[in-house]
Design a protein around this motif. Structure first.
Motif, PDB file in Angstrom:
ATOM      1  N   ILE A  28       1.014  -1.303  -0.234  1.00  0.00           N
ATOM      2  CA  ILE A  28      -0.030   0.117   0.028  1.00  0.00           C
ATOM      3  C   ILE A  28       0.790   1.072   0.048  1.00  0.00           C
ATOM      4  O   ILE A  28       0.559   2.145  -0.828  1.00  0.00           O
ATOM      5  N   SER A  29       1.878   1.363   0.661  1.00  0.00           N
ATOM      6  CA  SER A  29       2.730   2.476   0.872  1.00  0.00           C
ATOM      7  C   SER A  29       3.480   2.681  -0.361  1.00  0.00           C
ATOM      8  O   SER A  29       3.621   3.631  -0.816  1.00  0.00           O
ATOM      9  N   THR A  30       4.036   1.630  -1.031  1.00  0.00           N
ATOM     10  CA  THR A  30       4.637   1.750  -2.319  1.00  0.00           C
ATOM     11  C   THR A  30       3.707   2.159  -3.371  1.00  0.00           C
ATOM     12  O   THR A  30       4.019   3.055  -4.056  1.00  0.00           O
ATOM     13  N   TYR A  31       2.422   1.780  -3.388  1.00  0.00           N
ATOM     14  CA  TYR A  31       1.425   2.159  -4.553  1.00  0.00           C
ATOM     15  C   TYR A  31       0.959   3.639  -4.355  1.00  0.00           C
ATOM     16  O   TYR A  31       1.148   4.359  -5.134  1.00  0.00           O
ATOM     17  N   LEU A  32       0.981   3.838  -3.018  1.00  0.00           N
ATOM     18  CA  LEU A  32       0.437   5.541  -2.572  1.00  0.00           C
ATOM     19  C   LEU A  32       1.633   6.278  -3.166  1.00  0.00           C
ATOM     20  O   LEU A  32       1.174   7.423  -3.261  1.00  0.00           O
ATOM     21  N   ARG A  33       2.762   5.982  -2.793  1.00  0.00           N
ATOM     22  CA  ARG A  33       3.936   6.893  -3.182  1.00  0.00           C
ATOM     23  C   ARG A  33       4.123   7.117  -4.743  1.00  0.00           C
ATOM     24  O   ARG A  33       4.018   8.124  -5.108  1.00  0.00           O
ATOM     25  N   HIS A  34       3.948   5.771  -5.533  1.00  0.00           N
ATOM     26  CA  HIS A  34       3.902   6.065  -6.894  1.00  0.00           C
ATOM     27  C   HIS A  34       2.814   7.046  -7.253  1.00  0.00           C
ATOM     28  O   HIS A  34       2.710   7.552  -8.243  1.00  0.00           O
ATOM     29  N   LEU A  35       1.442   6.715  -6.718  1.00  0.00           N
ATOM     30  CA  LEU A  35       0.681   7.520  -7.056  1.00  0.00           C
ATOM     31  C   LEU A  35       0.404   9.078  -6.726  1.00  0.00           C
ATOM     32  O   LEU A  35       0.240   9.448  -7.608  1.00  0.00           O
ATOM     33  N   PHE A  36       0.954   9.308  -5.649  1.00  0.00           N
ATOM     34  CA  PHE A  36       1.467  10.738  -5.369  1.00  0.00           C
ATOM     35  C   PHE A  36       2.156  11.404  -6.307  1.00  0.00           C
ATOM     36  O   PHE A  36       1.976  12.435  -6.915  1.00  0.00           O
ATOM     37  N   PHE A  37       3.178  10.815  -6.627  1.00  0.00           N
ATOM     38  CA  PHE A  37       4.309  11.546  -7.556  1.00  0.00           C
ATOM     39  C   PHE A  37       3.884  11.276  -9.042  1.00  0.00           C
ATOM     40  O   PHE A  37       4.199  12.325  -9.792  1.00  0.00           O
ATOM     41  N   SER A  38       3.168  10.514  -9.383  1.00  0.00           N
ATOM     42  CA  SER A  38       2.467  10.342 -10.519  1.00  0.00           C
ATOM     43  C   SER A  38       1.319  11.308 -10.754  1.00  0.00           C
ATOM     44  O   SER A  38       1.388  12.248 -11.779  1.00  0.00           O
ATOM     45  N   TRP A  39       0.682  11.818  -9.830  1.00  0.00           N
ATOM     46  CA  TRP A  39      -0.353  12.833  -9.612  1.00  0.00           C
ATOM     47  C   TRP A  39       0.447  14.312  -9.716  1.00  0.00           C
ATOM     48  O   TRP A  39      -0.066  15.033 -10.686  1.00  0.00           O
ATOM     49  N   ILE A  40       1.466  14.318  -9.072  1.00  0.00           N
ATOM     50  CA  ILE A  40       2.334  15.480  -8.946  1.00  0.00           C
ATOM     51  C   ILE A  40       2.696  15.945 -10.525  1.00  0.00           C
ATOM     52  O   ILE A  40       2.708  17.099 -11.053  1.00  0.00           O
ATOM     53  N   ALA A  41       3.372  15.031 -11.185  1.00  0.00           N
ATOM     54  CA  ALA A  41       4.106  15.210 -12.413  1.00  0.00           C
ATOM     55  C   ALA A  41       2.836  15.502 -13.293  1.00  0.00           C
ATOM     56  O   ALA A  41       3.060  16.141 -14.187  1.00  0.00           O
TER      57      ALA A  41
END
Length: 359
Positions: A9-22
């Motif tokens: 979950i933490s790995t997925y949310l981290r990638h989701l957050f940075f994908s959203w920012i980008a």
């Protein structure tokens, strides 16, 4: 919750957050490059431009949800595959379906949050953003808000109405033409200068009534003033005709569709947009079925290949959505097919790939 679950979950949310920012940064840069000259030409203050783009961010978050979900899924599972963590997970006796379940639950929670945002915050921020565009860029006078020209309405089953111009501030409709059509023949026509909403009814002024008899005789009544008894949209509903779907939540949109149907108006476009308010968040869950099996296969190219696959899939997905909407707007396909077609296609492909994948 197990340590493995928290790790996924933490790995997925981290990638989701940075994908959203980008994605938000790219979206804002492209849009500002496209529109900055318009802001400069109209001498819009810098603070207003900043406010415009800050108000734009919630809508961007909603629009790009399927894309960033796919990116997060590919980077999460692809990272596990490249680092042999997925192999270690399987060796420990945890099937790939368990990883998929965790990703699906996490994506569902994110989709639910974005849907809630779309029902509460986004309609208001979209209205404020559009107001800046209307008043500061297009320079529409605020007192003339919601002025609309050339409105066509089906009033009941026998009457067709054309309005040259509607002004919301004074609740006036100008240039009225209304025809009574029975079995394809015009039985009557009303031409009026204006109609005004007063005492919960439309009062027609400066009208000419013509009635066409079966024998060809024409009856005239000139300069008539009367109250229109037919079911015509109320002033607030006229304004809704001009309001974009993204400026309304699903309840407002559903109510407007119901009232528009009641007066015989065309509702295809609005029905497609209403269904899209549910299908867009749902895509965040469906696309996990598609992205995870792709990323679980080890390939040369690693992250770069995963990013390329994401772009290609996003291009296909949004292409299907736009084509579906166009076909839905013109009535070629049913509204539900227009809104959910892309999700159905990707959902079926994802399920097929998941069945073929091996734990």
């Amino acid at each position: 919750m197990k340590i493995l679950d928290r790790f996924i979950i933490s790995t997925y949310l981290r990638h989701l957050f940075f994908s959203w920012i980008a994605a938000i940064v790219v979206f804002l840069v492209v849009n500002s490059v496209e529109n900055l000259d318009k802001f400069i030409d109209k001498q819009v203050p810098g603070a207003t431009i900043l406010q415009y783009y800050l108000l734009f961010i919630p809508h961007i978050i909603y629009l790009i949800l399927p894309a960033v979900t796919l990116l997060a899924t590919l980077f999460t599972v692809g990272g596990f595959t490249a680092s042999n963590e997925l192999t270690a997970i399987k060796v420990a006796g945890v099937p790939f379906s368990r990883v998929m379940l965790i990703l699906l639950i996490t994506a569902s929670v994110c989709a639910g949050g974005v849907y809630f945002l779309g029902e509460t915050v986004i309609p208001g921020t979209n209205r404020q953003q559009m107001d800046i565009w209307r008043y500061e860029v297009k320079k529409i006078p605020r007192e003339n808000r919601a002025v609309r020209g050339r409105i066509y309405l089906q009033v009941g089953q026998k009457n067709q109405m054309y309005i040259e111009n509607y002004r919301a501030a004074s609740r006036e409709a100008m240039g009225i033409k209304m025809m009574n059509v029975v079995n394809g023949k015009i039985k009557g026509r009303i031409d009026a200068e204006k109609m005004i909403w007063r005492d919960n009814a439309w009062h027609v002024q400066g009208a000419t009534k013509r009635t066409f008899g079966d024998d060809g005789a024409i009856t005239w009544i000139s300069d008539a003033g009367f109250v229109l008894n037919e079911n015509v949209l109320r002033p607030d509903q006229f304004e809704k005709v001009q309001t974009k779907p993204e400026e309304m939540n699903s309840l407002e949109l559903r109510d407007f569709i119901h009232r528009l149907k009641h007066v015989g108006g065309l509702t295809r476009r609005w029905e497609v947009e209403l269904l899209a308010k549910f299908s867009t968040p749902a895509a965040a869950v469906i696309i996990v079925f598609f992205g995870a099996p792709i990323a679980a296969v080890r390939r040369r190219g690693g992250t770069v290949l995963g990013f390329g696959i994401s772009l290609f899939v996003c291009f296909i997905y949004f292409g299907l959505i736009q084509v579906g909407k166009v076909l839905g707007f013109n009535g070629t396909i049913p509204p539900w097919s227009a809104a959910w077609g892309g999700n159905i296609v990707f959902g079926m492909l994802g399920m097929w790939m998941l069945v073929r994948s091996k734990d």
